[in-house]
Design a protein around this motif. Structure first.
Motif, short mmCIF file in Angstrom:
data_model
loop_
_atom_site.label_atom_id
_atom_site.label_comp_id
_atom_site.label_asym_id
_atom_site.label_seq_id
_atom_site.Cartn_x
_atom_site.Cartn_y
_atom_site.Cartn_z
N GLN A 54 0.83 -1.21 0.00
CA GLN A 54 0.00 0.00 0.00
C GLN A 54 0.87 1.26 0.00
N ILE A 55 1.87 1.27 0.86
CA ILE A 55 2.75 2.44 0.98
C ILE A 55 3.44 2.73 -0.35
N LEU A 56 4.01 1.67 -0.95
CA LEU A 56 4.77 1.85 -2.19
C LEU A 56 3.87 2.17 -3.37
N GLY A 57 2.57 1.90 -3.24
CA GLY A 57 1.63 2.24 -4.29
C GLY A 57 1.06 3.65 -4.15
N GLY A 58 1.43 4.33 -3.07
CA GLY A 58 0.92 5.68 -2.84
C GLY A 58 1.59 6.72 -3.73
N THR A 59 0.92 7.85 -3.90
CA THR A 59 1.45 8.91 -4.76
C THR A 59 2.66 9.62 -4.15
N TRP A 60 2.83 9.52 -2.84
CA TRP A 60 3.92 10.21 -2.16
C TRP A 60 5.28 9.82 -2.74
N ILE A 61 5.44 8.55 -3.12
CA ILE A 61 6.75 8.08 -3.57
C ILE A 61 7.11 8.69 -4.93
N SER A 62 6.14 8.76 -5.84
CA SER A 62 6.43 9.38 -7.14
C SER A 62 6.58 10.89 -6.99
N ASN A 63 5.82 11.50 -6.08
CA ASN A 63 5.98 12.93 -5.82
C ASN A 63 7.39 13.22 -5.31
N GLY A 142 20.09 11.24 6.52
CA GLY A 142 18.90 11.75 7.20
C GLY A 142 17.64 11.22 6.54
N ALA A 143 16.70 10.81 7.35
CA ALA A 143 15.43 10.28 6.81
C ALA A 143 14.57 11.42 6.30
N ASP A 144 13.85 11.13 5.22
CA ASP A 144 12.87 12.06 4.68
C ASP A 144 11.51 11.85 5.33
N TYR A 145 11.21 10.58 5.67
CA TYR A 145 9.89 10.21 6.17
C TYR A 145 10.02 9.25 7.35
N MET A 146 9.04 9.33 8.25
CA MET A 146 8.97 8.38 9.36
C MET A 146 7.64 7.65 9.33
N LEU A 147 7.71 6.33 9.50
CA LEU A 147 6.52 5.50 9.56
C LEU A 147 6.22 5.15 11.01
N ASN A 148 5.01 5.42 11.46
CA ASN A 148 4.56 5.08 12.82
C ASN A 148 3.17 4.48 12.74
N GLY A 149 2.76 3.82 13.82
CA GLY A 149 1.42 3.28 13.81
C GLY A 149 1.05 2.56 15.08
N ASP A 150 -0.04 1.81 14.99
CA ASP A 150 -0.50 1.04 16.14
C ASP A 150 -1.27 -0.19 15.67
N ILE A 151 -1.33 -1.15 16.58
CA ILE A 151 -2.08 -2.39 16.38
C ILE A 151 -3.22 -2.38 17.38
N ASN A 152 -4.45 -2.43 16.89
CA ASN A 152 -5.64 -2.40 17.73
C ASN A 152 -6.41 -3.71 17.59
N SER A 153 -7.24 -3.99 18.55
CA SER A 153 -8.07 -5.20 18.45
C SER A 153 -9.40 -4.99 19.15
N ILE A 154 -10.36 -5.79 18.71
CA ILE A 154 -11.68 -5.86 19.34
C ILE A 154 -12.02 -7.34 19.46
N LEU A 170 -1.11 2.53 9.98
CA LEU A 170 0.21 3.12 9.81
C LEU A 170 0.08 4.47 9.15
N GLU A 171 1.00 5.39 9.50
CA GLU A 171 1.05 6.72 8.91
C GLU A 171 2.49 7.03 8.52
N GLU A 176 10.44 16.82 7.60
CA GLU A 176 10.74 18.25 7.55
C GLU A 176 9.50 19.10 7.77
N THR A 177 8.39 18.70 7.19
CA THR A 177 7.19 19.53 7.24
C THR A 177 6.11 19.02 8.19
N SER A 178 6.27 17.80 8.70
CA SER A 178 5.28 17.11 9.53
C SER A 178 3.99 16.81 8.78
N GLU A 179 4.02 16.90 7.46
CA GLU A 179 2.85 16.57 6.65
C GLU A 179 2.68 15.05 6.58
N VAL A 180 1.48 14.58 6.85
CA VAL A 180 1.17 13.16 6.69
C VAL A 180 0.96 12.92 5.20
#
Length: 194
Positions: A54-63, A142-154, A170-171, A176-180
């Motif tokens: 999913q991440i690699l298919g996002g537009t962010w990588i080509s941008n 230096g990293a351009d992007y940081m990946l963070n997230g959580d695992i939830n359950s019900i 995951l986000e 640099e800009t804190s833009e998601v």
């Protein structure tokens, strides 16, 4: 007395038979085995692969590549376990990092304790390694992007039936800009009957 001895011998025989019925079999690590209905290694691997796809298919990588002409540099931060059970998020993080590297589309840098360990080694080299082989300070990527997230359950249960639902969020954030720049999730539902 004879009956007591006979019962004891039969009991011990049954106990020994139970001990000898234990069997261990090696299976492939890609084979999906779900014994308990809880989060397991297959869930971790499949979720990591799906999320990285999913991440690699996002537009962010080509941008990013279009703007800079370079592969983006990613650091995998923390993935918090907010589920109802103990999940070692580190195995999931390693699965994500492996999938990133294997894709060849991003560059990955170390995070957290491992990065600190590298810095300690670099500091030790300044004192103990030859001048020609000591690694220089200030050369980290230096990293351009940081990946963070959580695992939830019900958990939903009634009598002898139970459904374990997991959602991994995951986000990816521009450091640099804190833009998601990307948000994704993977959902797993397991129906368990006893």
């Amino acid at each position: 007395m004879k009956i007591y001895s006979l019962v004891t011998v039969l009991f011990l025989g049954l106990m020994l038979q139970g001990c000898f019925s234990h069997k261990v079999e090696r299976v492939g690590t890609e084979e999906n085995i779900d014994l308990s209905g809880r989060w397991n290694d297959s869930d971790s691997r499949m979720t990591a692969e799906a999320m990285v796809d999913q991440i690699l298919g996002g537009t962010w990588i080509s941008n990013h590549s279009g703007d800079t002409g370079k592969k983006p540099v990613v650091i995998v931060g923390l993935v918090y376990n907010k589920s109802h059970e103990h999940i070692d998020a580190e195995t999931f993080i390693k699965d994500v990092e492996r999938a990133f590297i294997n894709s060849g589309r991003v560059r990955l840098v170390q995070a957290g304790d491992k990065r600190e360990e590298l810095r300690r080694e670099r500091a030790a080299q300044q004192e103990f390694a030859s001048k020609e082989t000591a690694k220089k300070w200030g050369q980290e990527l230096g990293a351009d992007y940081m990946l963070n997230g959580d695992i939830n359950s019900i958990v939903d249960s009634y009598k002898k039936e139970k459904v374990n639902y997991y959602q991994v969020n995951l986000e990816l954030t521009d450091l640099e800009t804190s833009e998601v720049v990307w948000i994704g999730d993977k959902k797993i539902r397991k129906y368990i009957r006893n």
